[in-house]
Every structure is written in structure tokens, then in C-alpha cells.
Design a protein around this motif. Structure first.
Motif, PDB file in Angstrom:
ATOM      1  N   ALA A  79       0.967  -1.445   0.207  1.00 42.30           N
ATOM      2  CA  ALA A  79       0.306  -0.146  -0.102  1.00 42.30           C
ATOM      3  C   ALA A  79       0.929   1.268   0.071  1.00 42.30           C
ATOM      4  O   ALA A  79       0.868   2.085   1.037  1.00 42.30           O
ATOM      5  CB  ALA A  79      -0.945   0.121   1.052  1.00 42.30           C
ATOM      6  N   THR A  80       1.432   1.339  -0.962  1.00 46.27           N
ATOM      7  CA  THR A  80       2.427   2.289  -1.286  1.00 46.27           C
ATOM      8  C   THR A  80       2.750   3.210  -2.146  1.00 46.27           C
ATOM      9  O   THR A  80       1.796   2.461  -3.673  1.00 46.27           O
ATOM     10  CB  THR A  80       4.182   2.238  -0.629  1.00 46.27           C
ATOM     11  N   VAL A  81       3.341   4.467  -2.538  1.00 48.95           N
ATOM     12  CA  VAL A  81       3.580   4.714  -3.667  1.00 48.95           C
ATOM     13  C   VAL A  81       4.444   5.763  -3.887  1.00 48.95           C
ATOM     14  O   VAL A  81       4.618   6.215  -3.099  1.00 48.95           O
ATOM     15  CB  VAL A  81       2.244   5.851  -3.848  1.00 48.95           C
ATOM     16  N   GLY A  82       5.228   5.534  -4.784  1.00 47.60           N
ATOM     17  CA  GLY A  82       6.025   6.927  -5.559  1.00 47.60           C
ATOM     18  C   GLY A  82       6.146   7.935  -5.904  1.00 47.60           C
ATOM     19  O   GLY A  82       4.683   7.959  -7.215  1.00 47.60           O
ATOM     20  N   ILE A 115      -8.068   3.143  -3.229  1.00 45.03           N
ATOM     21  CA  ILE A 115      -7.770   2.579  -2.486  1.00 45.03           C
ATOM     22  C   ILE A 115      -6.777   4.046  -1.958  1.00 45.03           C
ATOM     23  O   ILE A 115      -6.908   4.302  -2.034  1.00 45.03           O
ATOM     24  CB  ILE A 115      -5.497   1.962  -3.448  1.00 45.03           C
ATOM     25  N   ILE A 116      -5.812   2.969  -1.209  1.00 43.78           N
ATOM     26  CA  ILE A 116      -5.065   3.867  -0.371  1.00 43.78           C
ATOM     27  C   ILE A 116      -3.845   3.962   0.033  1.00 43.78           C
ATOM     28  O   ILE A 116      -3.946   2.578   0.529  1.00 43.78           O
ATOM     29  CB  ILE A 116      -5.627   3.710   1.328  1.00 43.78           C
ATOM     30  N   VAL A 117      -2.947   4.392  -0.260  1.00 44.73           N
ATOM     31  CA  VAL A 117      -1.240   3.965   0.177  1.00 44.73           C
ATOM     32  C   VAL A 117      -0.960   5.175   1.127  1.00 44.73           C
ATOM     33  O   VAL A 117      -1.244   6.362   0.827  1.00 44.73           O
ATOM     34  CB  VAL A 117      -0.756   4.050  -1.601  1.00 44.73           C
ATOM     35  N   THR A 118       0.550   4.825   0.827  1.00 46.60           N
ATOM     36  CA  THR A 118       0.903   5.932   1.836  1.00 46.60           C
ATOM     37  C   THR A 118       2.824   6.172   0.719  1.00 46.60           C
ATOM     38  O   THR A 118       3.058   4.972   0.194  1.00 46.60           O
ATOM     39  CB  THR A 118       1.583   5.122   3.157  1.00 46.60           C
ATOM     40  N   ALA A 119       3.509   7.711   0.890  1.00 48.72           N
ATOM     41  CA  ALA A 119       4.305   7.877   0.127  1.00 48.72           C
ATOM     42  C   ALA A 119       5.268   7.827   0.653  1.00 48.72           C
ATOM     43  O   ALA A 119       5.372   7.816   2.041  1.00 48.72           O
ATOM     44  CB  ALA A 119       4.049   9.196   0.031  1.00 48.72           C
ATOM     45  N   THR A 120       5.889   6.790   0.000  1.00 49.39           N
ATOM     46  CA  THR A 120       7.514   6.222   0.246  1.00 49.39           C
ATOM     47  C   THR A 120       8.776   6.508  -0.539  1.00 49.39           C
ATOM     48  O   THR A 120      10.160   5.751   0.080  1.00 49.39           O
ATOM     49  CB  THR A 120       7.897   4.964   0.553  1.00 49.39           C
ATOM     50  N   ASN A 121       8.094   6.991  -1.710  1.00 55.07           N
ATOM     51  CA  ASN A 121       9.147   7.021  -2.797  1.00 55.07           C
ATOM     52  C   ASN A 121       9.091   7.837  -3.718  1.00 55.07           C
ATOM     53  O   ASN A 121       8.075   8.822  -3.687  1.00 55.07           O
ATOM     54  CB  ASN A 121       9.597   5.508  -3.822  1.00 55.07           C
TER      55      ASN A 121
END
Length: 269
Positions: A79-82, A115-121
Motif C-alpha cells: 500500500a505504497t506509492v512513489g 485504494i489508500i497508499v502511503t508516500a514512500t518513494n
């Protein structure tokens, strides 16, 4: 009935029953009233585009530009996103949460999903291409790069570079905020992760049992640094997020903490 006449007993009883009925209706409405959502949730939807990377891509294990390391071990999973340059804000946005949904592609979108995602990249620009000719993450594009597992929850994989809508929302995380302490001697580095609420930390202070509150500086992503020797002191942390909320966790690390250890503090609601 003349102005000097009084109401009969049946009329008074009818008025009392009507009043009781109105009060009960008001009570029922109040019981089903939902308070307004947070300011993040009430923000509008904005247009962007999204692509995906394949399962098993190395970025899952190295964590990318926010410094979270192995994203599975850090608790973020898929559940991540760049984010493209325009959205990444030089790393301050790390830890923020977004809701995405597919739009405008009736053949490839999965209707009614998000979808729900966290900014990681960070998705680096490629200035060998124009912003509308292959440089997906070039300014001024708002672009999201998702793990294929997340992408396929809102669209078929063949959608490729698809139109989406996004909005910023509050993060919900399991457990407390994590503080991964590293460094040596009089230098300390702290990676802060698993932050609920706004998610993106904008200021950090640390306090030993023999010091006052010491402001830390952002190194990169959510890595914060300080030149001070705080060994043999229990450590407390104060965090401020982008919405102005502040949280203090006392005695997060015990007196005998060591570099390379991770500790858990309180959590934003």
C-alpha cells in the motif's frame, strides 16, 4: 374560541403529546448525526495519472527516497506509492496518505473501487523526454507510481499509464510511531515511520534526561539528525506534522538504548 377562553383539557393533552413527539424526532436525528470528516477527507479530488512497477521490484526491499528500508518489514506492504517531482515536495511529503481511484477508462477501470497508499518513494524525472511524451514524472505532471498489486485493485494491468483522481486523507496505522535510532558517538540519526494522522512529519525534537528539548534537522525523507551525545539517557521525542498537530512521547528509548535499535512511541489519533 374567544381570546378570554382557556384551552380544554383534551387540547392541552394533544399539545403535550405533539411536543413529546417533536422532541423524540429531534433526539432521533441527533443520534444519527455523523460529525464532519477531517479536513483531508473533505478536500476535493484532483486529476493525475498513474503507472505501476512489477512484483518483486528491488524498490520494495530498499525502500526508496523516504528511507523506510524494506517496505514489507516496515509495515507498509504494497500500500505504497512513489510520487513525481511536483508532488514529492523534496521529501517532506514522505509518510502522507492518498486515496486514488481510476477514471475515464470504462474498459480498464474497476468501477466503484479506490485504494489508500502511503508516500514512500520518489519518481525521478526523465528530461530526455517531454512531460507529455514519456517523461511521466517530469514537472508539472502529477504522477503516481504504484506496486502492481495496488494498481490492479482499481484497474486492469493493461491500462498502463492511466488517468486517476487523488485526494489527501488521514493516515490510519496499527501500533505506535516507530523511531529507528542510528549513528555513532556524538551523531544521531532517527528514522521516523508508521505515523498516523497527517502522516508527514515537519519538525522533530529529542530530549534526554540531562538535556532540554533539542531540535533535529531533516537529513532526507523522514531521516532526522542531530549532533549531540545522548547515550546513557532515556530519550523522549516531540513530533509536529504538516497539519500543525504535535505529539510528545516520553521515555521512548530506555537509558541503555543502543544504535541500531527501533522503539515505539505514542500515536496520533
Amino acid at each position: 374560541m374567544s381570546p378570554n377562553q382557556t384551552l380544554s383539557r383534551p387540547s392541552l393533552l394533544s399539545l403535550l403529546l405533539l411536543l413529546l413527539l417533536l422532541l423524540s424526532l429531534l433526539s432521533l436525528c441527533a443520534a444519527h448525526y455523523d460529525p464532519p470528516p477531517s479536513s483531508f477527507a473533505t478536500s476535493g479530488w484532483f486529476p493525475a495519472r498513474a503507472t505501476y512497477y512489477a512484483s518483486g521490484d528491488p524498490r520494495d526491499s530498499v525502500g526508496g527516497a523516504c528511507g523506510y528500508g524494506d517496505l514489507e518489514k516496515a509495515g507498509y506492504g504494497k500500500a505504497t506509492v512513489g510520487l513525481s517531482t511536483t508532488l514529492f515536495e523534496r521529501g517532506q511529503i514522505c509518510g502522507a496518505c492518498f486515496e486514488l481511484r481510476c477514471v475515464d477508462d470504462l474498459r480498464n477501470c474497476i468501477p466503484g473501487t479506490s485504494i489508500i497508499v502511503t508516500a514512500t518513494n520518489f519518481c525521478a524525472p526523465n528530461f530526455g523526454f517531454t512531460a507529455d511524451g514519456g517523461g511521466h514524472c517530469n514537472p508539472p505532471n502529477k504522477h503516481f507510481v504504484l506496486p502492481i498489486e495496488a494498481f490492479e485493485k482499481i484497474a486492469l494491468w493493461k491500462a498502463g499509464n492511466m488517468a486517476v483522481q487523488y485526494r489527501r486523507i488521514k493516515c490510519r496505522k496499527d501500533g505506535g510511531i516507530r523511531f529507528a535510532i542510528d549513528g555513532s558517538g556524538g551523531f544521531m540519526s532517527v528514522l521516523i515511520s508508521n505515523v498516523a494522522g497527517a502522516g508527514d512529519v515537519t519538525a522533530v525534537k529529542v530530549k534526554g534526561s540531562l538535556t532540554g528539548w533539542l531540535p533535529m534537522s531533516r537529513s532526507w525523507g523522514q531521516n532526522w539528525i542531530l549532533n549531540a551525545d545522548l547515550k546513557h539517557q532515556p530519550l523522549s521525542f516531540e513530533l509536529t506534522t504538516s497539519d500543525g498537530a504535535t505529539l510528545t512521547s516520553y521515555n521512548v528509548a530506555p537509558k541503555n538504548w543502543e544504535f541500531g535499535q527501533t522503539f515505539e512511541g505514542k500515536q496520533f489519533e
